[in-house]
Design a protein around this motif. Sequence first.
Motif, PDB file in Angstrom:
ATOM      1  N   SER A 129      19.421  83.758 -53.440  1.00 47.04           N
ATOM      2  CA  SER A 129      18.015  83.795 -52.851  1.00 47.04           C
ATOM      3  C   SER A 129      17.072  83.075 -54.233  1.00 47.04           C
ATOM      4  N   ASP A 130      15.755  83.090 -53.924  1.00 53.03           N
ATOM      5  CA  ASP A 130      14.821  82.556 -54.822  1.00 53.03           C
ATOM      6  C   ASP A 130      14.794  83.591 -56.255  1.00 53.03           C
ATOM      7  N   ALA A 131      15.169  84.708 -55.818  1.00 52.56           N
ATOM      8  CA  ALA A 131      14.837  86.034 -56.662  1.00 52.56           C
ATOM      9  C   ALA A 131      16.130  86.120 -57.500  1.00 52.56           C
ATOM     10  N   ASP A 132      17.145  85.371 -57.328  1.00 50.03           N
ATOM     11  CA  ASP A 132      18.673  85.289 -57.966  1.00 50.03           C
ATOM     12  C   ASP A 132      18.643  84.072 -58.850  1.00 50.03           C
ATOM     13  N   LEU A 133      19.776  84.335 -59.792  1.00 48.54           N
ATOM     14  CA  LEU A 133      20.256  83.019 -60.527  1.00 48.54           C
ATOM     15  C   LEU A 133      20.856  81.956 -59.926  1.00 48.54           C
ATOM     16  N   PHE A 134      20.318  80.884 -59.972  1.00 48.56           N
ATOM     17  CA  PHE A 134      21.084  79.780 -59.241  1.00 48.56           C
ATOM     18  C   PHE A 134      21.519  78.786 -60.360  1.00 48.56           C
ATOM     19  N   MET A 135      22.967  78.670 -60.306  1.00 48.00           N
ATOM     20  CA  MET A 135      23.348  77.673 -60.960  1.00 48.00           C
ATOM     21  C   MET A 135      24.296  76.639 -60.386  1.00 48.00           C
ATOM     22  N   ASN A 136      24.017  75.418 -60.557  1.00 48.70           N
ATOM     23  CA  ASN A 136      24.650  74.105 -59.867  1.00 48.70           C
ATOM     24  C   ASN A 136      25.622  73.867 -60.985  1.00 48.70           C
ATOM     25  N   GLY A 137      26.743  74.410 -60.614  1.00 47.97           N
ATOM     26  CA  GLY A 137      28.027  74.467 -61.508  1.00 47.97           C
ATOM     27  C   GLY A 137      28.500  72.842 -62.015  1.00 47.97           C
ATOM     28  N   PRO A 138      28.507  72.100 -60.931  1.00 47.03           N
ATOM     29  CA  PRO A 138      28.989  70.658 -61.101  1.00 47.03           C
ATOM     30  C   PRO A 138      28.130  70.053 -62.081  1.00 47.03           C
ATOM     31  N   GLU A 139      26.746  70.047 -61.987  1.00 50.46           N
ATOM     32  CA  GLU A 139      25.366  69.397 -62.476  1.00 50.46           C
ATOM     33  C   GLU A 139      25.424  70.029 -64.227  1.00 50.46           C
ATOM     34  N   ILE A 140      25.664  71.504 -64.176  1.00 53.61           N
ATOM     35  CA  ILE A 140      25.734  71.893 -65.647  1.00 53.61           C
ATOM     36  C   ILE A 140      27.012  71.378 -66.347  1.00 53.61           C
ATOM     37  N   PHE A 141      28.246  71.294 -65.726  1.00 55.51           N
ATOM     38  CA  PHE A 141      29.291  70.723 -66.232  1.00 55.51           C
ATOM     39  C   PHE A 141      29.072  69.257 -66.527  1.00 55.51           C
ATOM     40  N   ASN A 142      28.506  68.495 -65.828  1.00 54.18           N
ATOM     41  CA  ASN A 142      28.189  66.871 -66.255  1.00 54.18           C
ATOM     42  C   ASN A 142      27.487  66.930 -67.451  1.00 54.18           C
ATOM     43  N   PHE A 143      26.263  67.673 -67.488  1.00 55.84           N
ATOM     44  CA  PHE A 143      25.255  67.833 -68.603  1.00 55.84           C
ATOM     45  C   PHE A 143      26.097  68.178 -69.890  1.00 55.84           C
ATOM     46  N   THR A 144      26.786  69.315 -69.862  1.00 56.77           N
ATOM     47  CA  THR A 144      27.604  69.451 -70.931  1.00 56.77           C
ATOM     48  C   THR A 144      28.651  68.412 -71.440  1.00 56.77           C
ATOM     49  N   SER A 145      29.359  68.078 -70.404  1.00 55.21           N
ATOM     50  CA  SER A 145      30.355  66.815 -70.827  1.00 55.21           C
ATOM     51  C   SER A 145      29.595  65.640 -71.594  1.00 55.21           C
ATOM     52  N   LEU A 146      28.247  65.327 -70.946  1.00 52.52           N
ATOM     53  CA  LEU A 146      27.703  64.248 -71.645  1.00 52.52           C
ATOM     54  C   LEU A 146      27.242  64.302 -72.788  1.00 52.52           C
ATOM     55  N   ASN A 147      26.381  65.476 -73.085  1.00 48.14           N
ATOM     56  CA  ASN A 147      25.633  65.654 -74.314  1.00 48.14           C
ATOM     57  C   ASN A 147      26.338  66.562 -75.313  1.00 48.14           C
ATOM     58  N   CYS A 195      19.107  88.805 -80.336  1.00 47.99           N
ATOM     59  CA  CYS A 195      19.268  88.174 -78.950  1.00 47.99           C
ATOM     60  C   CYS A 195      19.787  89.209 -77.797  1.00 47.99           C
ATOM     61  N   GLY A 196      19.108  89.184 -76.862  1.00 42.29           N
ATOM     62  CA  GLY A 196      19.433  90.044 -75.831  1.00 42.29           C
ATOM     63  C   GLY A 196      19.192  89.830 -74.461  1.00 42.29           C
ATOM     64  N   GLU A 197      20.339  89.780 -73.363  1.00 39.87           N
ATOM     65  CA  GLU A 197      20.170  89.257 -72.106  1.00 39.87           C
ATOM     66  C   GLU A 197      20.719  90.470 -71.136  1.00 39.87           C
ATOM     67  N   THR A 198      20.141  90.331 -69.941  1.00 39.77           N
ATOM     68  CA  THR A 198      20.777  91.109 -68.941  1.00 39.77           C
ATOM     69  C   THR A 198      20.830  90.192 -67.577  1.00 39.77           C
ATOM     70  N   TYR A 199      21.431  89.276 -67.736  1.00 36.04           N
ATOM     71  CA  TYR A 199      21.462  87.998 -66.590  1.00 36.04           C
ATOM     72  C   TYR A 199      22.089  88.753 -65.164  1.00 36.04           C
ATOM     73  N   SER A 200      22.721  90.003 -65.518  1.00 36.24           N
ATOM     74  CA  SER A 200      23.555  90.681 -64.429  1.00 36.24           C
ATOM     75  C   SER A 200      22.607  90.847 -63.371  1.00 36.24           C
ATOM     76  N   LYS A 201      21.173  91.484 -63.909  1.00 35.77           N
ATOM     77  CA  LYS A 201      20.179  91.727 -63.228  1.00 35.77           C
ATOM     78  C   LYS A 201      19.529  90.628 -62.351  1.00 35.77           C
ATOM     79  N   PHE A 202      20.126  89.617 -62.545  1.00 37.26           N
ATOM     80  CA  PHE A 202      19.330  88.237 -61.741  1.00 37.26           C
ATOM     81  C   PHE A 202      20.567  87.938 -60.724  1.00 37.26           C
ATOM     82  N   LEU A 203      21.700  88.371 -60.741  1.00 36.08           N
ATOM     83  CA  LEU A 203      22.851  88.048 -59.757  1.00 36.08           C
ATOM     84  C   LEU A 203      22.804  88.625 -58.443  1.00 36.08           C
ATOM     85  N   ASN A 204      22.954  87.873 -57.630  1.00 38.50           N
ATOM     86  CA  ASN A 204      23.168  88.458 -56.302  1.00 38.50           C
ATOM     87  C   ASN A 204      24.595  88.984 -56.208  1.00 38.50           C
ATOM     88  N   LYS A 205      24.570  90.023 -55.363  1.00 39.69           N
ATOM     89  CA  LYS A 205      25.920  90.788 -55.275  1.00 39.69           C
ATOM     90  C   LYS A 205      27.152  90.107 -54.716  1.00 39.69           C
TER      91      LYS A 205
END
Length: 338
Positions: free
Chosen positions: A221-239, A141-151
């Motif tokens: 921007s659309d080229a960056d990682l977007f995370m809707n924190g509240p929705e992700i939190f709700n998803f994990t809390s439910l599932n 498993c390998g991931e470089t999410y840092s390359k998707f993050l807006n500074k």
Amino acid sequence: MIESYINHISYYLPEKILTNEDLATEFPEWSVEKIAKKIGINERHIAGEDETSLDMGVKAANQLFEEYGVQADSIDYLLFCTQSPDYFLPTSACIIQDKLGLRKSCGALDFNLGCSGFIYGLSLAKGLVASGIAKKVLLVCGETYSKFLNKSDKGNRTIFGDAASATLISSESIGLSAKIGQFDLGTDGSGAENLIVKAGGMRQPELLNEEIKDDYGNTSSDADLFMNGPEIFNFTSLNVPKLVENNIQKNELDMDDIQHFVFHQANAYMLNHLRKKIKVEKDRFPVRMDFCGNTVSSTIQIALRTLQDENSIKSGEKILLAGFGVGYSWGAVTIELK
């Protein structure tokens, strides 16, 4: 049925380190103490400009070979989990096969998953072993999410770090000797846009929108990682609580039979919330992410290897592993140390 076991785990962290002090300097409204308390991370490793998930995966695999004396030509199948491949094509796993010197008769494929990737990878590896297709499966498993993050995205930059891990799964009860039990897997694609990089693929090859700032002051921007924190939190809390309950039942166990619950190391706030929801004591719910951050598909492996190095897990214990996130996708499996 042929049983399958997790034999060995190794991981690689890039040399560059981003500390809380560095972030507090960039974002004065954040203090070192605030980041550490809320997120549970002190530092995260960041891939070099020319360092990719493929490069890191090769390093993690070679580390496993060296640490445990595994011969490259003994690997029957290579699985590579990443959401940041070097190319659209060819598949990264084929290139890794060549770089590692694996046999040309070795199977190799990529699969695209995030925080549930390790659990899904284990399910694929178990199937390959159980069916007799492969005796030894190398799951990288390998991931470089840092390359998707807006500074200017202070929220996500405090959370994510880059890493790669390598896990050997086989029919032999050696090394860690963790027998892989029954799985529970789930998918809900209706939440896809709540954790997404929109631009760059075939649906939207180019950047369409300018940078925007959310209600929390994070820029993307659309080229960056977007995370809707509240929705992700709700998803994990439910599932996730239901996921844990279902997996324990499927493995014909009770909550008290599980000595450790090792979840995807998302962030301290979310993990503490989930721990309380499933009513598990802190000493049975290890958190090991302060030195590397949320490394996406490698968090569980890094936590397991750290617990192994600490002698915090021992023969006879059962451990429930759970991954969840982008997709939405989630999965759990219970392993037993022999």
